[in-house]
Structures are given as structure tokens and as C-alpha cells.
Motif scaffolding. Structure first.
Motif, PDB file in Angstrom:
ATOM      1  N   GLY A  94      37.975  32.806  48.921  1.00 52.82           N
ATOM      2  CA  GLY A  94      38.810  33.150  47.778  1.00 52.82           C
ATOM      3  C   GLY A  94      38.073  33.586  46.538  1.00 52.82           C
ATOM      4  N   LEU A  95      36.748  33.753  46.604  1.00 51.33           N
ATOM      5  CA  LEU A  95      36.034  34.282  45.442  1.00 51.33           C
ATOM      6  C   LEU A  95      36.405  35.748  45.256  1.00 51.33           C
ATOM      7  CD1 LEU A  95      33.928  33.447  43.287  1.00 51.33           C
ATOM      8  CD2 LEU A  95      32.172  34.424  44.778  1.00 51.33           C
ATOM      9  N   GLU A  96      36.649  36.146  44.022  1.00 47.64           N
ATOM     10  CA  GLU A  96      37.152  37.477  43.743  1.00 47.64           C
ATOM     11  C   GLU A  96      36.125  38.544  44.129  1.00 47.64           C
ATOM     12  OE1 GLU A  96      36.938  34.949  41.746  1.00 47.64           O
ATOM     13  OE2 GLU A  96      38.787  34.656  40.590  1.00 47.64           O
ATOM     14  N   PRO A  97      36.562  39.632  44.796  1.00 40.94           N
ATOM     15  CA  PRO A  97      35.631  40.698  45.200  1.00 40.94           C
ATOM     16  C   PRO A  97      34.844  41.275  44.031  1.00 40.94           C
ATOM     17  CG  PRO A  97      37.750  40.982  46.289  1.00 40.94           C
ATOM     18  CD  PRO A  97      37.927  39.879  45.291  1.00 40.94           C
ATOM     19  N   GLU A  98      35.455  41.339  42.852  1.00 38.14           N
ATOM     20  CA  GLU A  98      34.737  41.913  41.718  1.00 38.14           C
ATOM     21  C   GLU A  98      33.563  41.023  41.279  1.00 38.14           C
ATOM     22  OE1 GLU A  98      38.686  40.186  40.061  1.00 38.14           O
ATOM     23  OE2 GLU A  98      37.985  41.263  41.856  1.00 38.14           O
ATOM     24  N   ILE A  99      33.677  39.723  41.511  1.00 28.54           N
ATOM     25  CA  ILE A  99      32.563  38.825  41.207  1.00 28.54           C
ATOM     26  C   ILE A  99      31.416  39.076  42.189  1.00 28.54           C
ATOM     27  CG2 ILE A  99      31.815  36.423  41.104  1.00 28.54           C
ATOM     28  CD1 ILE A  99      33.635  37.270  38.785  1.00 28.54           C
ATOM     29  N   VAL A 100      31.755  39.184  43.468  1.00 29.78           N
ATOM     30  CA  VAL A 100      30.740  39.454  44.491  1.00 29.78           C
ATOM     31  C   VAL A 100      30.054  40.787  44.210  1.00 29.78           C
ATOM     32  CG1 VAL A 100      30.343  39.798  46.960  1.00 29.78           C
ATOM     33  CG2 VAL A 100      31.963  38.055  46.186  1.00 29.78           C
TER      34      VAL A 100
END
Length: 209
Positions: A94-100
Motif C-alpha cells: 500500500g505504499l504510494e507509487p509516487e513515493i516509490v
């Protein structure tokens, strides 16, 4: 190319195969990463995989934040295989793709919740300075207690060992992923990560007037 031989079940000693079976029958379900090197010393691989199992699957931190801390380590060390495995795991958790994406490209990640910001800054500062600022430490401690603070520092330390082992022995990454790069130097250069940005909570909308 790896610098040392990598085992498969057909070339293992009985002790190596016992450890291998424990690994593939556990939550990892496969043998990848630094354990391929550690199997040269089966006792080390056995204790390594048990320690890692706790820190990947058994901490009191939410999975997405545990994986966030691992990604900070992987990016700082430009550990290709560590990044590949845990970027996928972070997205599934559930970590946001934009953070990755921000971590991958070296841009300042923008967080909209305090917990994620604090985990990122705890991991980033520990990697880059060898310590954590008091205010960040205290927020982590208040949020998750002594156990959570110890677990988070242990996650950062353990995955630093993973990254160093992957890099020094040239353990190969699977094909097809977007490779990490380091501007201005070799691909395995340590990367100085920028401080994160703490934005407004995602549920809030700006007002005008």
C-alpha cells in the motif's frame, strides 16, 4: 556476474540443503539475495534467514512502513536486487507509487501522513549520519514505543548488511526491472537522499479566499 559460486539444490551439501529447505518452505518461498552467498557457511545462512524473517515479516510496524524503511536503505546503497524485491513488496503493501518513484529517482518524496514521514526520515538520517535526530526519534518512540524504535533501527541495520552483501558479491538482480543509477559516479555509489516533504493530509483539500 557474481563473484562467488551460487548454489542450487543439486550442488548443496546436506547441511546447505537443510537450510535451503527451511528458507523455501518459509514466508520467502524462494532463495534469492544475500542468502545465496551466506549458504557458503550454512550456520550463518540459518541464523541470517531467521533474523531476517522477523525483521521483514514480524515487526510491529505496518508493512508499508517497514518496506519504506527498506527502500531507503536499498536506494542509499544502490542495491539493485534489494530494491527490485522491496519496491514490489512496498507497492503491494500500500505504499504510494509516487513515493516509490521519488525514492528511485532521488527526488524528495512528499508524504501526507506523519508516520510515513517519520519512518523515512529515521531511516534516511540513520543511513547518512549514523544517528537520528532527537525529534524524529521521539516521534517514532511515542508512536510505536520502545519495541517499534528498536525494530526500526534493526530493520535499517539488517538491510544495510543485505545491501552490502549483494553489492560486494555481485548477486544478480532479475531481468526486466527499471535499474537504479547513481548520477556522477559508478552504479553502486552511495546516494545521498534528500529530506522528505510533509504535505497536508490526503483527506484535506485546500481552501481559497
Amino acid at each position: 556476474m557474481p563473484r562467488i559460486p551460487l548454489f542450487d539444490p543439486d550442488t548443496m551439501t546436506p547441511e546447505q540443503e537443510r537450510v535451503y529447505r527451511d528458507i523455501v518452505n518459509g514466508p520467502r518461498a524462494r532463495l534469492v539475495g544475500p542468502l545465496r552467498a551466506a549458504l557458503h557457511r550454512p550456520e550463518l545462512a540459518d541464523r541470517w534467514q531467521r533474523f531476517g524473517e522477523i525483521l521483514r515479516y514480524g515487526t510491529s510496524l505496518p508493512d508499508r512502513l517497514n518496506e519504506l524503511a527498506i527502500l531507503v536503505v536499498a536506494r542509499h546503497w544502490t542495491a539493485q536486487l534489494e530494491w527490485s524485491i522491496h519496491a514490489d513488496a512496498a507497492l503491494r503493501a500500500g505504499l504510494e507509487p509516487e513515493i516509490v518513484d521519488a525514492l528511485r529517482t532521488g527526488e524528495p518524496p512528499v508524504f501526507h501522513d506523519q508516520d510515513a514521514y517519520d519512518v523515512h526520515e529515521f531511516a534516511r538520517r540513520l543511513q547518512q549520519t549514523g544517528d537520528v535526530d532527537e525529534e524524529v526519534y521521539q516521534r517514532v518512540w511515542r508512536r510505536w514505543g520502545e519495541v517499534g524504535a528498536v525494530e526500526l533501527s534493526s530493520v535499517v541495520g539488517y538491510y544495510t548488511l543485505v545491501a552490502m552483501t549483494l553489492n560486494v558479491h555481485r548477486i544478480p538482480a532479475p531481468g526486466g526491472e527499471r535499474p537504479l543509477t547513481s548520477s556522477g559516479g559508478p552504479v553502486r555509489r552511495l546516494v545521498e537522499l534528500p529530506e522528505a516533504v510533509l504535505g497536508a493530509p490526503a483527506t484535506m483539500t485546500p481552501t481559497t479566499g
